[in-house]
Design a protein around this motif. Sequence first.
Motif, PDB file in Angstrom:
ATOM      1  N   GLY A  11       0.808  -1.217   0.000  1.00  0.00           N
ATOM      2  CA  GLY A  11       0.000   0.000   0.000  1.00  0.00           C
ATOM      3  C   GLY A  11       0.840   1.266   0.000  1.00  0.00           C
ATOM      4  N   ASP A  12       0.291   2.328   0.546  1.00  0.00           N
ATOM      5  CA  ASP A  12       0.954   3.636   0.526  1.00  0.00           C
ATOM      6  C   ASP A  12       2.087   3.670   1.546  1.00  0.00           C
ATOM      7  OD1 ASP A  12       1.726   6.282   0.558  1.00  0.00           O
ATOM      8  OD2 ASP A  12      -0.290   7.078   0.723  1.00  0.00           O
ATOM      9  N   PRO A  13       3.344   3.867   1.092  1.00  0.00           N
ATOM     10  CA  PRO A  13       4.465   3.887   2.026  1.00  0.00           C
ATOM     11  C   PRO A  13       4.448   5.089   2.975  1.00  0.00           C
ATOM     12  CG  PRO A  13       5.204   4.527  -0.159  1.00  0.00           C
ATOM     13  CD  PRO A  13       3.768   4.080  -0.293  1.00  0.00           C
ATOM     14  N   ALA A  14       3.732   6.149   2.618  1.00  0.00           N
ATOM     15  CA  ALA A  14       3.643   7.317   3.498  1.00  0.00           C
ATOM     16  C   ALA A  14       2.450   7.214   4.437  1.00  0.00           C
ATOM     17  CB  ALA A  14       3.531   8.597   2.671  1.00  0.00           C
ATOM     18  N   GLY A  15       1.559   6.282   4.146  1.00  0.00           N
ATOM     19  CA  GLY A  15       0.345   6.136   4.943  1.00  0.00           C
ATOM     20  C   GLY A  15       0.404   4.941   5.869  1.00  0.00           C
ATOM     21  N   CYS A  16      -0.759   4.352   6.107  1.00  0.00           N
ATOM     22  CA  CYS A  16      -0.874   3.276   7.084  1.00  0.00           C
ATOM     23  C   CYS A  16      -0.669   1.885   6.490  1.00  0.00           C
ATOM     24  CB  CYS A  16      -2.234   3.348   7.770  1.00  0.00           C
ATOM     25  SG  CYS A  16      -3.626   3.085   6.643  1.00  0.00           S
ATOM     26  N   GLY A  17      -0.481   1.774   5.165  1.00  0.00           N
ATOM     27  CA  GLY A  17      -0.392   0.467   4.516  1.00  0.00           C
ATOM     28  C   GLY A  17       0.666  -0.453   5.095  1.00  0.00           C
ATOM     29  N   SER A  18       1.895   0.041   5.200  1.00  0.00           N
ATOM     30  CA  SER A  18       2.985  -0.794   5.713  1.00  0.00           C
ATOM     31  C   SER A  18       2.760  -1.152   7.174  1.00  0.00           C
ATOM     32  CB  SER A  18       4.329  -0.088   5.535  1.00  0.00           C
ATOM     33  OG  SER A  18       4.604   0.063   4.159  1.00  0.00           O
ATOM     34  N   GLU A  63      12.011  -0.077  -3.747  1.00  0.00           N
ATOM     35  CA  GLU A  63      12.295   1.168  -3.031  1.00  0.00           C
ATOM     36  C   GLU A  63      11.306   2.263  -3.411  1.00  0.00           C
ATOM     37  OE1 GLU A  63      13.745   1.911  -0.371  1.00  0.00           O
ATOM     38  OE2 GLU A  63      14.566  -0.095  -0.229  1.00  0.00           O
ATOM     39  N   ALA A  64      10.916   3.008  -2.411  1.00  0.00           N
ATOM     40  CA  ALA A  64       9.919   4.052  -2.589  1.00  0.00           C
ATOM     41  C   ALA A  64      10.536   5.419  -2.855  1.00  0.00           C
ATOM     42  CB  ALA A  64       9.036   4.122  -1.337  1.00  0.00           C
ATOM     43  N   GLY A  65      11.825   5.562  -2.600  1.00  0.00           N
ATOM     44  CA  GLY A  65      12.445   6.872  -2.732  1.00  0.00           C
ATOM     45  C   GLY A  65      12.229   7.671  -1.462  1.00  0.00           C
ATOM     46  N   PRO A  66      12.503   8.970  -1.521  1.00  0.00           N
ATOM     47  CA  PRO A  66      12.329   9.782  -0.306  1.00  0.00           C
ATOM     48  C   PRO A  66      10.840   9.948   0.023  1.00  0.00           C
ATOM     49  CG  PRO A  66      12.999  11.152  -2.164  1.00  0.00           C
ATOM     50  CD  PRO A  66      13.024   9.733  -2.641  1.00  0.00           C
ATOM     51  N   ILE A  67      10.457   9.457   1.200  1.00  0.00           N
ATOM     52  CA  ILE A  67       9.059   9.494   1.642  1.00  0.00           C
ATOM     53  C   ILE A  67       9.018  10.122   3.028  1.00  0.00           C
ATOM     54  CG2 ILE A  67       7.079   8.052   2.333  1.00  0.00           C
ATOM     55  CD1 ILE A  67       7.553   7.911  -0.671  1.00  0.00           C
ATOM     56  N   THR A  68       8.045  10.983   3.251  1.00  0.00           N
ATOM     57  CA  THR A  68       7.784  11.511   4.578  1.00  0.00           C
ATOM     58  C   THR A  68       6.518  10.844   5.087  1.00  0.00           C
ATOM     59  OG1 THR A  68       8.758  13.646   3.979  1.00  0.00           O
ATOM     60  CG2 THR A  68       7.351  13.599   5.930  1.00  0.00           C
ATOM     61  N   LEU A  69       6.656  10.077   6.174  1.00  0.00           N
ATOM     62  CA  LEU A  69       5.493   9.387   6.718  1.00  0.00           C
ATOM     63  C   LEU A  69       4.402  10.393   7.059  1.00  0.00           C
ATOM     64  CD1 LEU A  69       7.206   6.706   8.986  1.00  0.00           C
ATOM     65  CD2 LEU A  69       6.247   6.416   6.707  1.00  0.00           C
ATOM     66  N   GLY A  70       3.190  10.080   6.622  1.00  0.00           N
ATOM     67  CA  GLY A  70       2.048  10.940   6.912  1.00  0.00           C
ATOM     68  C   GLY A  70       1.767  12.010   5.876  1.00  0.00           C
ATOM     69  N   VAL A  71       2.604  12.093   4.822  1.00  0.00           N
ATOM     70  CA  VAL A  71       2.421  13.122   3.798  1.00  0.00           C
ATOM     71  C   VAL A  71       2.188  12.458   2.434  1.00  0.00           C
ATOM     72  CG1 VAL A  71       3.450  15.121   2.644  1.00  0.00           C
ATOM     73  CG2 VAL A  71       3.916  14.713   5.068  1.00  0.00           C
ATOM     74  N   ALA A  72       1.009  12.679   1.861  1.00  0.00           N
ATOM     75  CA  ALA A  72       0.675  12.133   0.546  1.00  0.00           C
ATOM     76  C   ALA A  72       1.392  12.934  -0.530  1.00  0.00           C
ATOM     77  CB  ALA A  72      -0.834  12.179   0.326  1.00  0.00           C
ATOM     78  N   THR A  73       2.241  12.246  -1.309  1.00  0.00           N
ATOM     79  CA  THR A  73       2.990  12.907  -2.374  1.00  0.00           C
ATOM     80  C   THR A  73       2.898  12.086  -3.653  1.00  0.00           C
ATOM     81  OG1 THR A  73       5.055  11.745  -1.874  1.00  0.00           O
ATOM     82  CG2 THR A  73       4.664  13.846  -0.711  1.00  0.00           C
ATOM     83  N   ARG A  74       3.298  12.697  -4.741  1.00  0.00           N
ATOM     84  CA  ARG A  74       3.359  11.987  -6.018  1.00  0.00           C
ATOM     85  C   ARG A  74       4.268  10.767  -5.891  1.00  0.00           C
ATOM     86  NH1 ARG A  74       6.317  12.022 -10.890  1.00  0.00           N
ATOM     87  NH2 ARG A  74       4.986  11.873 -12.715  1.00  0.00           N
ATOM     88  N   GLN A  75       5.397  10.930  -5.190  1.00  0.00           N
ATOM     89  CA  GLN A  75       6.365   9.842  -5.008  1.00  0.00           C
ATOM     90  C   GLN A  75       5.742   8.670  -4.240  1.00  0.00           C
ATOM     91  OE1 GLN A  75       9.484   9.801  -6.295  1.00  0.00           O
ATOM     92  NE2 GLN A  75       9.918   7.786  -5.454  1.00  0.00           N
ATOM     93  N   SER A  76       5.008   8.952  -3.173  1.00  0.00           N
ATOM     94  CA  SER A  76       4.399   7.859  -2.399  1.00  0.00           C
ATOM     95  C   SER A  76       3.291   7.181  -3.203  1.00  0.00           C
ATOM     96  CB  SER A  76       3.872   8.354  -1.051  1.00  0.00           C
ATOM     97  OG  SER A  76       2.828   9.285  -1.198  1.00  0.00           O
ATOM     98  N   GLY A  77       2.570   7.958  -3.992  1.00  0.00           N
ATOM     99  CA  GLY A  77       1.536   7.379  -4.861  1.00  0.00           C
ATOM    100  C   GLY A  77       2.129   6.474  -5.924  1.00  0.00           C
ATOM    101  N   MET A  78       3.237   6.925  -6.531  1.00  0.00           N
ATOM    102  CA  MET A  78       3.914   6.101  -7.543  1.00  0.00           C
ATOM    103  C   MET A  78       4.452   4.821  -6.906  1.00  0.00           C
ATOM    104  SD  MET A  78       5.805   9.076  -9.828  1.00  0.00           S
ATOM    105  CE  MET A  78       7.148   8.022 -10.202  1.00  0.00           C
ATOM    106  N   ALA A  79       4.967   4.915  -5.693  1.00  0.00           N
ATOM    107  CA  ALA A  79       5.497   3.729  -5.008  1.00  0.00           C
ATOM    108  C   ALA A  79       4.378   2.722  -4.747  1.00  0.00           C
ATOM    109  CB  ALA A  79       6.172   4.136  -3.701  1.00  0.00           C
ATOM    110  N   ALA A  80       3.225   3.199  -4.298  1.00  0.00           N
ATOM    111  CA  ALA A  80       2.097   2.296  -4.029  1.00  0.00           C
ATOM    112  C   ALA A  80       1.683   1.546  -5.292  1.00  0.00           C
ATOM    113  CB  ALA A  80       0.920   3.086  -3.456  1.00  0.00           C
ATOM    114  N   ILE A  81       1.616   2.250  -6.414  1.00  0.00           N
ATOM    115  CA  ILE A  81       1.270   1.598  -7.685  1.00  0.00           C
ATOM    116  C   ILE A  81       2.384   0.644  -8.118  1.00  0.00           C
ATOM    117  CG2 ILE A  81       0.994   2.060 -10.172  1.00  0.00           C
ATOM    118  CD1 ILE A  81      -1.574   2.367  -8.571  1.00  0.00           C
ATOM    119  N   ASN A  82       3.649   1.029  -7.910  1.00  0.00           N
ATOM    120  CA  ASN A  82       4.758   0.131  -8.245  1.00  0.00           C
ATOM    121  C   ASN A  82       4.711  -1.146  -7.426  1.00  0.00           C
ATOM    122  OD1 ASN A  82       5.796   1.760 -10.252  1.00  0.00           O
ATOM    123  ND2 ASN A  82       7.230   2.800  -8.898  1.00  0.00           N
TER     124      ASN A  82
END
Length: 182
Positions: A11-18, A63-82
Motif C-alpha cells: 500500500g501507501d508507504p507514506a500512509g498506514c499500509g505498511s 524502493e519508494a524513494g524519499p518518503i515523509t510518513l504521513g504526507v501524501a505525495t506523487r512519489q508515495s503514490g507512484m510507489a504504491a502503484i509500483n
Amino acid sequence: MAEKKLIISCGDPAGCGSQITVDALTRLAFKKNSICLVGSENILNHYPAFKPLKKRVELINVEAGPITLGVATRQSGMAAINYLRTALKVMATEKIKALVTAPVSKEAIQLSDKNFCGHTEFLADYFKVSCPVMMMVSPAIKIVLFTRHIALNKVKGEFRRAALINMLQIVHRALKNNFNLK
C-alpha cells in the motif's frame, strides 16, 4: 508439491499500509516463506515488529524513494502503484493465486495518475474484467458492494437493474464455485 503462497502489496508507504501489513502479520500464524511481501524495506524497517518478520516472509524490495510518513505525495503514490504492479508480475511468474492489497492514498496516486479510482478498478483493468465485484469475506459473512467510490447521495442515480442482475449472477457463481454454497 509447491507450497501455496499469498502475496501482499504494502500500500501507501507514506500512509498506514505498511504499518497495517506489519501489524497483521505479527498476529498471523503462517509457514516460513508462505507469504511474499512487496514493499520498501526502508519503510518497513520503521516498524520494530518487522525485524522478526524478515526471517519469515519473502520480501520483494521495491524502493519508494524519499518518503515523509504521513504526507501524501506523487512519489508515495507512484510507489504504491509500483508495489501493486510488482505484486501482479510476481503472481504471474510464480503462479500465486491470492493477493492482499494494503490501503493506499487515492490522493497520492492521483498526483501521478489522475484516472486511478481504486484497487478494484485497477485490478479489473489489469485482468480485463468488465464487471468487477469486490467481496469482503469472513467465516461468518460475505459482503459485496454494488457501488464503489461514489458519494451516497449519487447512489440512486447509479442504480441500473441490468447491472444489479449481472452482479448478482457473478456473486452467485462465486459463492457456488469458491465457497461451495448451494
